[in-house]
Write a protein that holds these residues in place. Structure first.
Motif, mmCIF file in Angstrom:
data_model
loop_
_atom_site.group_PDB
_atom_site.id
_atom_site.type_symbol
_atom_site.label_atom_id
_atom_site.label_comp_id
_atom_site.label_asym_id
_atom_site.label_seq_id
_atom_site.Cartn_x
_atom_site.Cartn_y
_atom_site.Cartn_z
ATOM 1 N N VAL A 237 0.836 -1.201 0.000
ATOM 2 C CA VAL A 237 0.000 0.000 0.000
ATOM 3 C C VAL A 237 0.870 1.250 0.000
ATOM 4 O O VAL A 237 0.636 2.201 -0.755
ATOM 5 N N THR A 238 1.912 1.234 0.820
ATOM 6 C CA THR A 238 2.802 2.396 0.919
ATOM 7 C C THR A 238 3.493 2.638 -0.427
ATOM 8 O O THR A 238 3.576 3.779 -0.904
ATOM 9 N N ALA A 239 3.950 1.554 -1.073
ATOM 10 C CA ALA A 239 4.625 1.688 -2.371
ATOM 11 C C ALA A 239 3.669 2.229 -3.437
ATOM 12 O O ALA A 239 4.091 2.830 -4.421
ATOM 13 N N ASP A 240 2.356 2.026 -3.228
ATOM 14 C CA ASP A 240 1.360 2.465 -4.200
ATOM 15 C C ASP A 240 0.823 3.858 -3.880
ATOM 16 O O ASP A 240 -0.152 4.310 -4.483
ATOM 17 N N GLY A 241 1.419 4.541 -2.891
ATOM 18 C CA GLY A 241 0.997 5.915 -2.575
ATOM 19 C C GLY A 241 0.002 6.018 -1.426
ATOM 20 O O GLY A 241 -0.482 7.100 -1.113
ATOM 21 N N GLY A 242 -0.311 4.899 -0.778
ATOM 22 C CA GLY A 242 -1.250 4.940 0.346
ATOM 23 C C GLY A 242 -0.554 5.307 1.646
ATOM 24 O O GLY A 242 0.683 5.361 1.719
ATOM 25 N N ARG A 243 -1.370 5.597 2.643
ATOM 26 C CA ARG A 243 -0.834 5.942 3.953
ATOM 27 C C ARG A 243 -1.407 4.921 4.938
ATOM 28 O O ARG A 243 -2.612 4.677 4.954
ATOM 29 N N VAL A 244 -0.531 4.336 5.733
ATOM 30 C CA VAL A 244 -0.962 3.242 6.608
ATOM 31 C C VAL A 244 -0.722 3.599 8.067
ATOM 32 O O VAL A 244 0.335 4.114 8.417
ATOM 33 N N SER A 245 -1.706 3.323 8.897
ATOM 34 C CA SER A 245 -1.450 3.411 10.326
ATOM 35 C C SER A 245 -1.849 2.091 10.963
ATOM 36 O O SER A 245 -2.762 1.407 10.488
ATOM 37 N N THR A 246 -1.108 1.732 11.985
ATOM 38 C CA THR A 246 -1.372 0.446 12.634
ATOM 39 C C THR A 246 -1.768 0.688 14.074
ATOM 40 O O THR A 246 -1.438 1.711 14.657
ATOM 41 N N ASP A 247 -2.470 -0.265 14.619
ATOM 42 C CA ASP A 247 -2.879 -0.192 16.005
ATOM 43 C C ASP A 247 -1.914 -1.055 16.816
ATOM 44 O O ASP A 247 -1.790 -2.248 16.559
ATOM 45 N N ALA A 248 -1.247 -0.407 17.781
ATOM 46 C CA ALA A 248 -0.241 -1.134 18.563
ATOM 47 C C ALA A 248 -0.840 -2.351 19.255
ATOM 48 O O ALA A 248 -0.178 -3.368 19.467
ATOM 49 N N ALA A 249 -2.138 -2.296 19.582
ATOM 50 C CA ALA A 249 -2.771 -3.392 20.324
ATOM 51 C C ALA A 249 -3.216 -4.540 19.415
ATOM 52 O O ALA A 249 -3.537 -5.620 19.885
ATOM 53 N N ASP A 250 -3.269 -4.302 18.089
ATOM 54 C CA ASP A 250 -3.760 -5.338 17.182
ATOM 55 C C ASP A 250 -2.964 -5.286 15.876
ATOM 56 O O ASP A 250 -3.262 -4.507 14.972
ATOM 57 N N ALA A 251 -1.951 -6.182 15.789
ATOM 58 C CA ALA A 251 -1.014 -6.140 14.659
ATOM 59 C C ALA A 251 -1.653 -6.585 13.346
ATOM 60 O O ALA A 251 -1.066 -6.410 12.283
ATOM 61 N N THR A 252 -2.854 -7.169 13.398
ATOM 62 C CA THR A 252 -3.457 -7.666 12.157
ATOM 63 C C THR A 252 -4.375 -6.620 11.497
ATOM 64 O O THR A 252 -4.951 -6.872 10.451
ATOM 65 N N THR A 253 -4.543 -5.470 12.152
ATOM 66 C CA THR A 253 -5.476 -4.471 11.613
ATOM 67 C C THR A 253 -4.740 -3.215 11.154
ATOM 68 O O THR A 253 -3.919 -2.664 11.877
ATOM 69 N N LEU A 254 -5.058 -2.777 9.930
ATOM 70 C CA LEU A 254 -4.452 -1.555 9.372
ATOM 71 C C LEU A 254 -5.556 -0.561 9.063
ATOM 72 O O LEU A 254 -6.686 -0.943 8.736
ATOM 73 N N ARG A 255 -5.215 0.718 9.153
ATOM 74 C CA ARG A 255 -6.116 1.768 8.676
ATOM 75 C C ARG A 255 -5.407 2.438 7.511
ATOM 76 O O ARG A 255 -4.287 2.920 7.678
ATOM 77 N N ILE A 256 -6.062 2.458 6.366
ATOM 78 C CA ILE A 256 -5.397 2.952 5.154
ATOM 79 C C ILE A 256 -6.154 4.155 4.598
ATOM 80 O O ILE A 256 -7.386 4.143 4.512
ATOM 81 N N SER A 257 -5.407 5.195 4.247
ATOM 82 C CA SER A 257 -6.019 6.353 3.603
ATOM 83 C C SER A 257 -5.252 6.645 2.314
ATOM 84 O O SER A 257 -4.189 6.072 2.062
ATOM 85 N N ARG A 258 -5.799 7.559 1.517
ATOM 86 C CA ARG A 258 -5.207 8.010 0.246
ATOM 87 C C ARG A 258 -5.211 6.954 -0.857
ATOM 88 O O ARG A 258 -4.542 7.117 -1.868
#
Ligand SMILES: Nc1ncnc2c1ncn2[C@@H]1O[C@H](COP(=O)(O)OP(=O)(O)OP(=O)(O)O)[C@@H](O)[C@H]1O
Length: 315
Positions: A237-258
């Protein structure tokens, strides 16, 4: 209709209201939002003529409110629900207001019924709960059957039933064609109540739009993704221009914007990344408001590191 033009109020060095120009229209609920100390109460006091502006002007139905012949028939206001004589019954409190404002005594019974206080009309307001006091304040505001209503933080301290009641009342009053102007610092409340928003920060107008426009203009659409291969997807996602944030409490969940949701799904499919969830997230009014007013908040609380949201992986 309430119209402010260049409305300004200075207290010594403090510019509490800074050249505000806005129009509050009838037939809708207008939410007046701003963080603590933004100038909401001062603006409401200026509208009601309880304070004089340092500069600029504000009119209600085309005239300064102080010039109104029958103030309670023009504007009903709930500013401080506790500002009632505790020794009087609800009935006598309202009767006194009706008599001094040349309003028919029968209105007292009508408004008591409207706010659901008929059972306690003879009880001294000293023993009233916060919610009952709030209802009594609203009954007083409605006494003169005014076309303009102003409520300053009406749901403060109320239980969910009381909040729902006030919300429905405000909507019903607006549907009757009245002007309803309500201040709050509770964004989540305004999201469900207001049609239009005026947002202020440090005395200045920072937004004047509908709720939908406010969210659209001030927040990013996000996508929630749950995957056992979060690290790999974050890279793609990052290589494709997206922005990723992760939740420290849950490594399997990402929030993606852009990146659009479809593109994220395609990237996962093309790279054999297994997805367990792919959900669009509409930013709430609360988030949009925090984003817009973060520069305009007077007092910032320190947030302990453990409570801070996720770490950002920039593109
Ligand atoms: N009488 C006064 N004298 C001096 N400063 C004042 C006075 N009234 C308000 N202020 C200041 O003006 C600013 C705006 O206050 P105001 O109460 O209008 O904000 P508010 O948006 O209603 O805040 P809150 O959500 O906390 O009620 C604040 O910094 C406040 O300290």
């Amino acid at each position: 209709m309430i119209e402010a033009r260049g409305l300004t109020k200075r207290y010594g060095d403090k510019l509490a209201v800074d050249h505000l120009s806005f129009t509050v229209k009838p037939g809708q609920v207008t939410g007046f939002l701003g963080p603590n100390g933004a100038g909401k109460s001062t603006t409401m006091r200026l509208i009601l003529g309880l304070d004089a502006p340092t500069d600029g002007s504000v009119t209600v139905n085309g005239r300064p409110f102080a010039a109104a012949d029958h103030p309670m028939r023009e504007v009903g206001a709930l500013l401080d629900a506790k500002a009632i004589h505790g020794g009087r019954s609800a009935y006598h409190h309202l009767l006194c207001l009706a008599q001094t404002n040349d309003l028919p005594a029968r209105r007292v019974g009508e408004v008591l019924e409207l706010v659901g206080l008929t059972e306690v009309t003879r009880k001294r307001s000293k023993g009233f709960s916060l919610g009952m006091g709030q209802r009594l304040g609203i009954a007083a505001a409605l006494l003169g059957d005014p076309r303009v209503l102003m409520f300053d933080e009406p749901v403060n301290g109320l239980d969910p039933e009381g909040i729902l009641w006030i919300r429905n009342l405000m909507k019903a009053l607006a549907a009757e064609g009245r002007t309803v102007f309500v201040s709050s610092h509770l964004m989540s409340e305004m999201e469900h109540t207001a049609d239009h928003l005026l947002v202020i920060g440090r005395g200045r107008l920072i937004a004047d739009c509908t709720v939908a426009e406010f969210i659209e203009q001030n927040s990013e659409q996000q996508v929630k993704v749950r995957t056992p291969d979060a690290g790999r997807l974050a890279e793609l996602v990052t290589a494709d221009g997206g922005r990723v944030s992760t939740d420290a409490a849950d490594a399997t969940t990402l929030r993606i914007s852009r990146l659009p949701l479809e593109r994220i799904g395609d990237l996962a499919f093309e790279n054999r990344v297994r997805l367990h969830e792919l959900t669009p997230i509409q930013a709430s009014l609360e988030e949009a408001f925090m984003e817009l007013t973060k520069e305009a908040v007077e007092y910032h609380a320190a947030v302990p590191a453990a409570q801070r949201p996720s770490e950002q992986v920039e593109a």
